[in-house]
Design a protein around this motif. Structure first.
Motif, short mmCIF file in Angstrom:
data_model
loop_
_atom_site.label_atom_id
_atom_site.label_comp_id
_atom_site.label_asym_id
_atom_site.label_seq_id
_atom_site.Cartn_x
_atom_site.Cartn_y
_atom_site.Cartn_z
N THR B 44 2.81 8.63 0.47
CA THR B 44 2.21 7.40 0.96
C THR B 44 2.82 6.16 0.32
O THR B 44 3.07 5.16 0.99
N ALA B 53 -3.44 0.44 6.21
CA ALA B 53 -4.46 1.47 6.11
C ALA B 53 -3.84 2.85 6.35
O ALA B 53 -4.02 3.46 7.39
N THR B 55 -3.33 6.64 4.47
CA THR B 55 -3.66 7.52 3.35
C THR B 55 -2.74 8.73 3.41
O THR B 55 -1.83 8.78 4.25
N ASP B 56 -3.00 9.72 2.56
CA ASP B 56 -2.13 10.90 2.56
C ASP B 56 -2.24 11.69 3.85
O ASP B 56 -1.32 12.42 4.21
N THR B 58 -4.13 10.25 6.88
CA THR B 58 -4.50 9.47 8.08
C THR B 58 -3.75 8.14 8.10
O THR B 58 -3.25 7.66 7.09
N ARG B 98 0.48 12.38 9.61
CA ARG B 98 -0.84 11.78 9.40
C ARG B 98 -1.57 11.63 10.73
O ARG B 98 -0.99 11.19 11.72
#
Lengths: 381, 424
Positions: B44, B53, B55-56, B58, B98
């Protein structure tokens, strides 16, 4: 100074002012990030309109369903100045005619129309923001009130004017930007109004102006003029038979309300960065009446809280339930009107004020403190 | 179906319908997995250096259309197409491994609201990209916001051009792509010589007719016998219909939008202009299958429309797309040009992100020009340097059942030209 303050405000009202000032100048700026603060700045621009409606409708009994016209004209005057500044020949070099606003170029207008020229001057713009809407209100007021057009008929005519102005703006798109409105406004005298710092400064400018208007409104309400307005609202003929020229008072308060709305419109343009006909028409005009009704049309503070509450609810509901938020808004309006016909201010007058008065009386102030314009008797309605 | 029944608890781990279905979903996801990229190969911190926005597992995007107000009827199809694309991308393993989450906001057919929501998506939610807007007015309202906060917008509607923002990918056609091939076709195939231009009164119809007139008069040496505009929402077209009958143009070139369409086509028919006779022939660039639902197929049968996509296109990509769309949103759905263009948005974004190996807007922008999407329902598209799409232009003939019969398509992709020399 103190005697002026004593004549203009009761102790309860001073407390009301201080509470509102604390909310707007301290609580909101400390509690919100710049994005949310800017949104609240936008909501507060509607409070100007609602405040004008408190005077016109709550005190004077003149229900205008076309306040968007004045809000929009004020906003458009400001937008014209900003657009001219944004349309420097360097910024618009790709156009067929550089140096004119982009939407004119798209519509094959090749020279700046003469009535745009004065808006190169900021001083003239400030003057026009107030003068143009007020002059229109004056003409409408003279034409209507001199002929003793009032009540529902006046409301319908103001609505027609809102519709006409919208059609005019949309139809003359080469000169007004049409449906798109006037967009992409950037700087005010070279000061970038899009940055976070600028948003904060504009928020405070807006808040100071709002308090200026609040004081002016309060001054009108507490003056002899204000008492006459209430008399006109409740028994127009009696006031006329007593020898007063009713039309002049109505014209004055209508012009004052429109000037407030115009200031709000100009601040809207500065904070949101554009102006469009969607803020002029019938729907926004009625929404503005709703802000006033939810807050309480007899209270100047109610107007501000109403505008804040309704718009905050609109943003929050639509973010949480994008597909259902309109129903929630509808429920809010119906609920408020059914449960508290006097709006938030009525709620306050019923449940908070008595306690407050008792406290004040205990601390030695014995003067009765009417927190709001007295509401008419049910029989008088 | 018996295996779906709950086994007595305590003996075996409970198996119910839900877990069986979930298992199935996981299985098919696993089958697709080799196609997708794995998130752990793209840490990320490396793919998101600008605080988006991400994340690992999403990444969040925004969907910004009107789902209330007058434009809702037009924009709903775009929302549905974008959600379908996102679901399909997720089923294939997402973007850089993701899953895409989306935050949907309602522009409420109100331009200031569009600007407010755009800012909220970019500033508060830090979305990596936004699929959204429909009208030019809403795009003009959000454009300064996207440029200021360096967001990235996929805009699906055919529009007037005259714009080329580094922060927007225009997945619909700009005016010259949509107009010129259609006029050339009607002149070549139907021998048209005189045209009557009319439209709703705002920037898109006016700019489009300006281009049409320049092409008809200056390039082809033919004649425009009338040009008129009516306010949005106008419903009285009798006077223009009388003028049309008087001047007898070969082609009525109509760019009427929204609810006005219903009145316009009904009144044309009532006035005895039978479009199936093609005398005069009617050519429009504003009526997709979505609008025909309101107009009624019987009222517009025989008219021609010029755009890049029709639901009836015969190719494998489109068959799959139409089926998937109906499976997700219902059998009675119709799909218009803009809906298809909206479907391209998430896919083009996914490709750009994976080419860039990063969600950062600057890198996605750099990776976008030259991208080719071979699975597009309209066939094959490519992103131009100017952020518009190379695409084919097609002419369809309206049928009574509300669909178009495709009668012509350009042999090559048409180059997008938002600032056409000689047409301004």
């Amino acid at each position: 100074m103190t005697s002026f303050a004593n004549r203009t405000f009761t102790s309860a009202e001073i407390i009301g002012f201080l509470v509102l000032a604390a909310l707007i100048f301290v609580v909101l700026p400390l509690g919100l990030d710049t994005f949310r603060l800017n949104l609240f700045g936008k909501y507060l621009t509607y409070a100007f309109v609602a405040l004008g409606l408190v005077l016109c409708w709550g005190a004077g009994g003149i229900l205008s369903l076309g306040q968007g016209v004045f809000f929009g004209l004020g906003g458009y005057c400001m937008a014209m100045f900003l657009k001219l500044e944004a349309s420097s020949p360097e910024n618009t070099a790709i156009q067929s005619t550089p140096g004119i606003p982009d939407f004119m170029d798209w519509n094959q207008v090749t020279a700046l129309p003469w009535w745009w020229e004065p808006f190169h001057s900021f001083a003239f713009t400030i003057f026009a923001v107030i003068a143009v809407p007020t002059a229109l209100a004056f003409i409408i007021g003279i034409a209507m009130f001199r002929r003793r057009v009032g009540g529902v008929y006046f409301a319908i005519i103001t609505q027609a004017i809102a519709a006409i102005l919208t059609i005019l703006i949309i139809g003359q798109q080469g000169y007004t930007g049409g449906v798109n409105g006037i967009t992409d406004l950037r700087t005010l005298h070279g000061w970038d109004i899009r940055t976070d710092d600028a948003k904060v400064i504009l928020y405070f400018v807006n808040a100071v102006l709002l308090f200026g208007c609040l004081v002016a409104a309060q001054f009108v309400r507490r003056s002899k003029l204000g008492r006459l307005l209430i008399a006109i609202r409740d028994q127009e003929d009696r006031v006329r038979f007593s020898g007063y020229d009713v039309a002049n008072f109505k014209v004055f308060v209508f012009c004052l309300g429109s000037a407030f709305a115009a200031i709000g419109g100009a601040m809207f343009t500065l904070q949101v960065g554009f102006m469009s006909p969607t803020l002029v028409g019938i729907v926004p005009s009625i929404e503005m009446v709703i802000f006033c009704a939810v807050g309480g049309r007899y209270s100047i503070f109610g107007a501000v809280y109403g505008a804040l509450l309704v718009n905050w609810a609109k943003t929050t509901f639509s973010e949480s339930f994008p597909e259902l938020w309109l129903f929630a808004m509808g429920a809010l309006f119906i609920g408020v009107v059914l449960a508290f016909p006097q709006g938030l201010a009525g709620l306050y007058a019923e449940h908070v004020e008595p306690h407050l008065k008792r406290l004040l009386r205990r601390s030695g102030d014995v003067r009765p403190a009417p927190g709001a314009t007295p509401a008419p008797d049910a029989a008088a309605e | 179906m018996m295996t779906d029944r709950k086994t007595p608890s305590g003996l075996n781990p409970p198996v119910n319908r839900r877990s069986v279905l979930m298992g199935g979903a996981a299985l098919s996801a696993a089958l697709f997995m080799p196609k997708g990229l794995r998130a752990q190969d793209y840490p990320t911190a490396q793919v998101n250096t600008t605080g988006l926005a991400v994340t690992d597992d999403t990444v969040t995007v925004g969907i910004l259309h009107s789902i209330t107000g007058t434009m809702a009827i037009s924009e709903t199809g775009s929302v549905q197409a974008e959600k379908l694309a996102i679901e399909q991308i997720n089923a294939q393993g997402g973007v850089l491994g993701r899953k895409i989450n989306y935050i949907q906001e309602d522009g409420a057919s109100d331009w200031p609201t569009f600007a407010e929501k755009a800012k909220k998506l970019l500033v508060n939610d830090k979305v990596a990209s936004v699929m959204g807007c429909w009208t030019s007015a809403s795009r003009k309202a959000v454009l300064p916001v996207f440029e200021q906060y360096n967001g990235f917008l996929y805009y699906p509607t055919f529009y007037e051009g005259l714009e080329e923002s580094p922060n927007v990918i225009y997945t619909g056609q700009e005016a010259t792509q949509q107009i010129i091939a259609g006029i050339d076709w009607v002149v070549r195939e139907r021998g048209a010589e005189t045209f009557y231009l009319l439209g709703s009164d705002y920037i898109w119809p006016r700019t489009s007719n300006k281009i049409a007139r320049k092409h008809i008069e200056d390039k082809l040496g033919l004649k425009v016998v009338g040009e008129e505009y009516y306010p949005l929402g106008h419903t009285q077209f009798n006077s223009v219909i009388n003028k049309i009958r008087l001047r007898k143009p070969d082609v009525i070139y109509a760019i009427v939008v929204g609810g006005s369409n219903v009145a316009f086509y009904k009144q044309l028919k009532a006035a005895g202009i039978d479009m199936t006779q093609e005398n005069p022939l009617l050519l429009t660039i504003s009526v997709t299958e979505d609008e025909i639902r309101g107009i009624g197929g019987e009222n517009i049968e025989g008219a021609y429309a010029c755009m890049k996509y029709f639901q009836s296109l015969e190719n494998e990509n489109n068959k799959e797309f139409v089926k998937a769309f109906k499976d997700m949103w219902g059998e009675d759905m119709v799909i218009g040009d803009v809906t298809q263009a909206a479907y391209l948005g998430p896919w083009l974004w996914k490709m750009a992100v994976e080419k860039a190996g990063s969600f950062d807007v600057d890198k996605v922008r750099e990776a976008s020009p030259g991208l080719e999407f071979t699975k597009a329902p309209e066939g094959y598209v490519r992103i131009h340097e100017n952020h518009h799409l190379w695409s084919k232009t097609r002419v369809g003939r309206a049928l009574e059942n509300g669909q178009y019969d495709v009668v012509y398509e350009t042999s090559e992709l048409v180059e997008p030209d938002p600032f056409p020399e000689g047409y301004q």
